[in-house]
Each structure stands twice: as C-alpha cells, then as structure tokens.
Scaffold this motif. Structure first.
Motif, PDB file in Angstrom:
ATOM      1  N   ILE A  80       0.842  -1.209   0.000  1.00 11.67           N
ATOM      2  CA  ILE A  80       0.000   0.000   0.000  1.00 11.67           C
ATOM      3  C   ILE A  80       0.868   1.248   0.000  1.00 11.67           C
ATOM      4  N   GLY A  81       1.918   1.269   0.825  1.00  4.61           N
ATOM      5  CA  GLY A  81       2.798   2.434   0.884  1.00  4.61           C
ATOM      6  C   GLY A  81       3.510   2.695  -0.418  1.00  4.61           C
ATOM      7  N   HIS A  82       3.799   1.652  -1.188  1.00  2.00           N
ATOM      8  CA  HIS A  82       4.497   1.793  -2.468  1.00  2.00           C
ATOM      9  C   HIS A  82       3.638   2.515  -3.515  1.00  2.00           C
ATOM     10  N   GLN A  83       2.351   2.611  -3.274  1.00  2.00           N
ATOM     11  CA  GLN A  83       1.451   3.266  -4.224  1.00  2.00           C
ATOM     12  C   GLN A  83       1.556   4.789  -4.145  1.00  2.00           C
ATOM     13  N   PHE A  84       2.223   5.334  -3.141  1.00  2.00           N
ATOM     14  CA  PHE A  84       2.268   6.776  -2.927  1.00  2.00           C
ATOM     15  C   PHE A  84       3.682   7.299  -3.119  1.00  2.00           C
ATOM     16  N   GLY A  85       3.778   8.549  -3.546  1.00  7.43           N
ATOM     17  CA  GLY A  85       5.056   9.241  -3.702  1.00  7.43           C
ATOM     18  C   GLY A  85       5.763   8.835  -4.973  1.00  7.43           C
ATOM     19  N   SER A  86       6.953   9.434  -5.154  1.00  9.47           N
ATOM     20  CA  SER A  86       7.788   9.106  -6.307  1.00  9.47           C
ATOM     21  C   SER A  86       9.245   9.281  -5.889  1.00  9.47           C
ATOM     22  N   LYS A  90       8.736   7.612  -2.587  1.00  9.29           N
ATOM     23  CA  LYS A  90       8.093   6.301  -2.761  1.00  9.29           C
ATOM     24  C   LYS A  90       8.757   5.285  -1.840  1.00  9.29           C
ATOM     25  N   ASP A  91      10.099   5.337  -1.738  1.00  9.26           N
ATOM     26  CA  ASP A  91      10.822   4.424  -0.853  1.00  9.26           C
ATOM     27  C   ASP A  91      10.457   4.670   0.609  1.00  9.26           C
ATOM     28  N   VAL A  92      10.352   5.954   0.980  1.00 14.27           N
ATOM     29  CA  VAL A  92       9.987   6.303   2.350  1.00 14.27           C
ATOM     30  C   VAL A  92       8.585   5.808   2.664  1.00 14.27           C
ATOM     31  N   MET A  93       7.652   6.007   1.743  1.00 14.38           N
ATOM     32  CA  MET A  93       6.271   5.567   1.960  1.00 14.38           C
ATOM     33  C   MET A  93       6.176   4.037   2.030  1.00 14.38           C
ATOM     34  N   THR A  94       6.988   3.346   1.216  1.00 11.09           N
ATOM     35  CA  THR A  94       7.001   1.881   1.268  1.00 11.09           C
ATOM     36  C   THR A  94       7.481   1.412   2.642  1.00 11.09           C
ATOM     37  N   GLY A  95       8.574   2.015   3.130  1.00  9.70           N
ATOM     38  CA  GLY A  95       9.096   1.667   4.454  1.00  9.70           C
ATOM     39  C   GLY A  95       8.113   1.994   5.566  1.00  9.70           C
ATOM     40  N   ALA A  96       7.496   3.170   5.488  1.00  9.18           N
ATOM     41  CA  ALA A  96       6.525   3.569   6.508  1.00  9.18           C
ATOM     42  C   ALA A  96       5.323   2.632   6.497  1.00  9.18           C
ATOM     43  N   GLY A  97       4.867   2.256   5.315  1.00  8.31           N
ATOM     44  CA  GLY A  97       3.749   1.317   5.204  1.00  8.31           C
ATOM     45  C   GLY A  97       4.101  -0.047   5.781  1.00  8.31           C
ATOM     46  N   ALA A  98       5.346  -0.497   5.542  1.00  9.70           N
ATOM     47  CA  ALA A  98       5.776  -1.797   6.072  1.00  9.70           C
ATOM     48  C   ALA A  98       5.817  -1.764   7.598  1.00  9.70           C
ATOM     49  N   ILE A  99       6.336  -0.676   8.163  1.00  8.79           N
ATOM     50  CA  ILE A  99       6.416  -0.571   9.621  1.00  8.79           C
ATOM     51  C   ILE A  99       5.021  -0.508  10.235  1.00  8.79           C
ATOM     52  N   ALA A 100       4.171   0.341   9.680  1.00 11.45           N
ATOM     53  CA  ALA A 100       2.807   0.467  10.209  1.00 11.45           C
ATOM     54  C   ALA A 100       2.043  -0.855  10.067  1.00 11.45           C
ATOM     55  N   GLY A 101       2.194  -1.522   8.924  1.00 11.29           N
ATOM     56  CA  GLY A 101       1.521  -2.801   8.706  1.00 11.29           C
ATOM     57  C   GLY A 101       2.000  -3.876   9.667  1.00 11.29           C
ATOM     58  N   THR A 102       3.295  -3.875   9.970  1.00  9.31           N
ATOM     59  CA  THR A 102       3.846  -4.847  10.912  1.00  9.31           C
ATOM     60  C   THR A 102       3.244  -4.654  12.297  1.00  9.31           C
ATOM     61  N   ILE A 103       3.165  -3.419  12.751  1.00  9.80           N
ATOM     62  CA  ILE A 103       2.610  -3.134  14.073  1.00  9.80           C
ATOM     63  C   ILE A 103       1.132  -3.505  14.129  1.00  9.80           C
ATOM     64  N   ILE A 104       0.381  -3.078  13.121  1.00  9.15           N
ATOM     65  CA  ILE A 104      -1.059  -3.366  13.099  1.00  9.15           C
ATOM     66  C   ILE A 104      -1.314  -4.874  12.996  1.00  9.15           C
ATOM     67  N   GLY A 105      -0.595  -5.547  12.098  1.00  7.95           N
ATOM     68  CA  GLY A 105      -0.782  -6.995  11.916  1.00  7.95           C
ATOM     69  C   GLY A 105      -0.450  -7.779  13.165  1.00  7.95           C
ATOM     70  N   SER A 106       0.605  -7.380  13.867  1.00  7.45           N
ATOM     71  CA  SER A 106       0.986  -8.057  15.100  1.00  7.45           C
ATOM     72  C   SER A 106      -0.080  -7.877  16.174  1.00  7.45           C
ATOM     73  N   ASN A 107      -0.612  -6.670  16.305  1.00  4.61           N
ATOM     74  CA  ASN A 107      -1.634  -6.404  17.318  1.00  4.61           C
ATOM     75  C   ASN A 107      -2.940  -7.138  17.019  1.00  4.61           C
ATOM     76  N   VAL A 108      -3.332  -7.161  15.750  1.00  5.32           N
ATOM     77  CA  VAL A 108      -4.567  -7.860  15.379  1.00  5.32           C
ATOM     78  C   VAL A 108      -4.423  -9.358  15.649  1.00  5.32           C
ATOM     79  N   ALA A 109      -3.271  -9.932  15.301  1.00  7.32           N
ATOM     80  CA  ALA A 109      -3.071 -11.373  15.487  1.00  7.32           C
ATOM     81  C   ALA A 109      -2.976 -11.748  16.954  1.00  7.32           C
ATOM     82  N   SER A 110      -2.498 -10.831  17.792  1.00  6.72           N
ATOM     83  CA  SER A 110      -2.342 -11.168  19.205  1.00  6.72           C
ATOM     84  C   SER A 110      -3.686 -11.255  19.928  1.00  6.72           C
ATOM     85  N   GLN A 111      -4.760 -10.734  19.335  1.00  7.48           N
ATOM     86  CA  GLN A 111      -6.072 -10.812  19.985  1.00  7.48           C
ATOM     87  C   GLN A 111      -6.529 -12.251  20.068  1.00  7.48           C
ATOM     88  N   GLY A 112      -6.372 -13.033  19.018  1.00 11.41           N
ATOM     89  CA  GLY A 112      -6.520 -14.465  18.997  1.00 11.41           C
ATOM     90  C   GLY A 112      -7.780 -15.127  19.512  1.00 11.41           C
TER      91      GLY A 112
END
Length: 157
Positions: A80-86, A90-112
């Motif tokens: 998703i982050g790779h879709q923004f910027g140039s 674009k690299d910064v947005m890709t990295g930011a999207g990966a970090i945000a996705g990792t945090i969100i995905g980890s929290n959602v999965a921990s609810q279990g």
C-alpha cells in the motif's frame, strides 16, 4: 477351463491357511526389552478442599500467530505504501507502510480469541489457601483435591 475357475479360489484359500514363518520363527525374541516406565515428577503435593470456583475468561496468545500477523501486515503495508510518492518519497512511503503494517498486523493477530477457564480456591489442610486457574471443570465445591506443584506449574488433581 470352467473347472479351473472353480478350483482356483478354493486352492488360493487353502494356500492362504498355510502358516508362514514369522519374525519369531528362529527362537525366542532377543531384541531390546521394554522401555523405561513413564514417571511423573513433581516438586510437592498438598491436600485441601475446594471452597469456591469462579469462571474466568482467558485470552489466547500464540507467538506463531503474532509473527504471521506481523509479516503479513508488513507486506500489505509495504504494497500500500508503495502506491504513494515518487523517487525517494516512494521508498519512504514503502518503508513507513511496512512498519505500520507490521505493528497493526501483530496487534490484530495477538487478539486471537478467548476461552473460559476456572479459578479454583482451595483451603489447604495446613490452614493456608491457594487459587489455581485450570480449564478443567471436573471438580465441585467441597471436593478434596491434591494441589500439585511441578516447576513453575500448579494444578489440581
């Protein structure tokens, strides 16, 4: 030919009854003996009577689920982050999207999910009391139980 087809099943049946030598045909078994007995170790056992029970809601947690959630979230966030910027943006947005996705995905999965367990309060014979959380609901208030301590675990038996 007809007689052959009638006699063949009977001949095969008789041949199947012929005993064939098995693995013990050459005498008594001399292989390894039975394995060691299973023993249960424990640090201590105390005895007492159940004085109360309360249902408790427990939350499932699994490190494996949390890792899968983090990796999946990171990949989705990077896409998703790779879709923004140039360019560098674009690299910064890709990295930011990966970090945000990792945090969100980890929290959602921990609810279990959740499950019900029971908090058993036991009045020990020595005058003390202990509360043990255990899934089993096989006990009733007033039952005599053993409180088993094994390492860092305590359970009723």
């Amino acid at each position: 030919m007809r007689i052959f087809l009638l006699v063949l099943p009977a001949a095969l049946s008789v041949a199947a009854c012929n005993p064939t030598p098995g693995p013990y045909a050459n005498g008594p078994y001399t292989g390894p003996g039975p394995g060691p007995r299973t023993t249960y170790s424990y640090d201590s056992i105390e005895y007492g009577r159940i004085v109360s029970v309360q249902p408790v809601t427990m939350r499932r947690t699994s490190d494996g689920d949390q890792i899968v959630g983090a990796v999946t979230g990171g990949l989705v966030g990077a896409v998703i982050g790779h879709q923004f910027g140039s360019g560098t943006g674009k690299d910064v947005m890709t990295g930011a999207g990966a970090i945000a996705g990792t945090i969100i995905g980890s929290n959602v999965a921990s609810q279990g999910g959740t499950y019900t367990s029971y908090a058993w309060t036991v009045r020990l014979d020595n005058g003390g009391s202990i509360t043990v959380i255990q899934m089993s609901n096989q006990f009733r208030v007033g039952d005599r139980v053993s409180v088993v301590r094994s390492g860092n675990q305590v359970y009723l038996r």
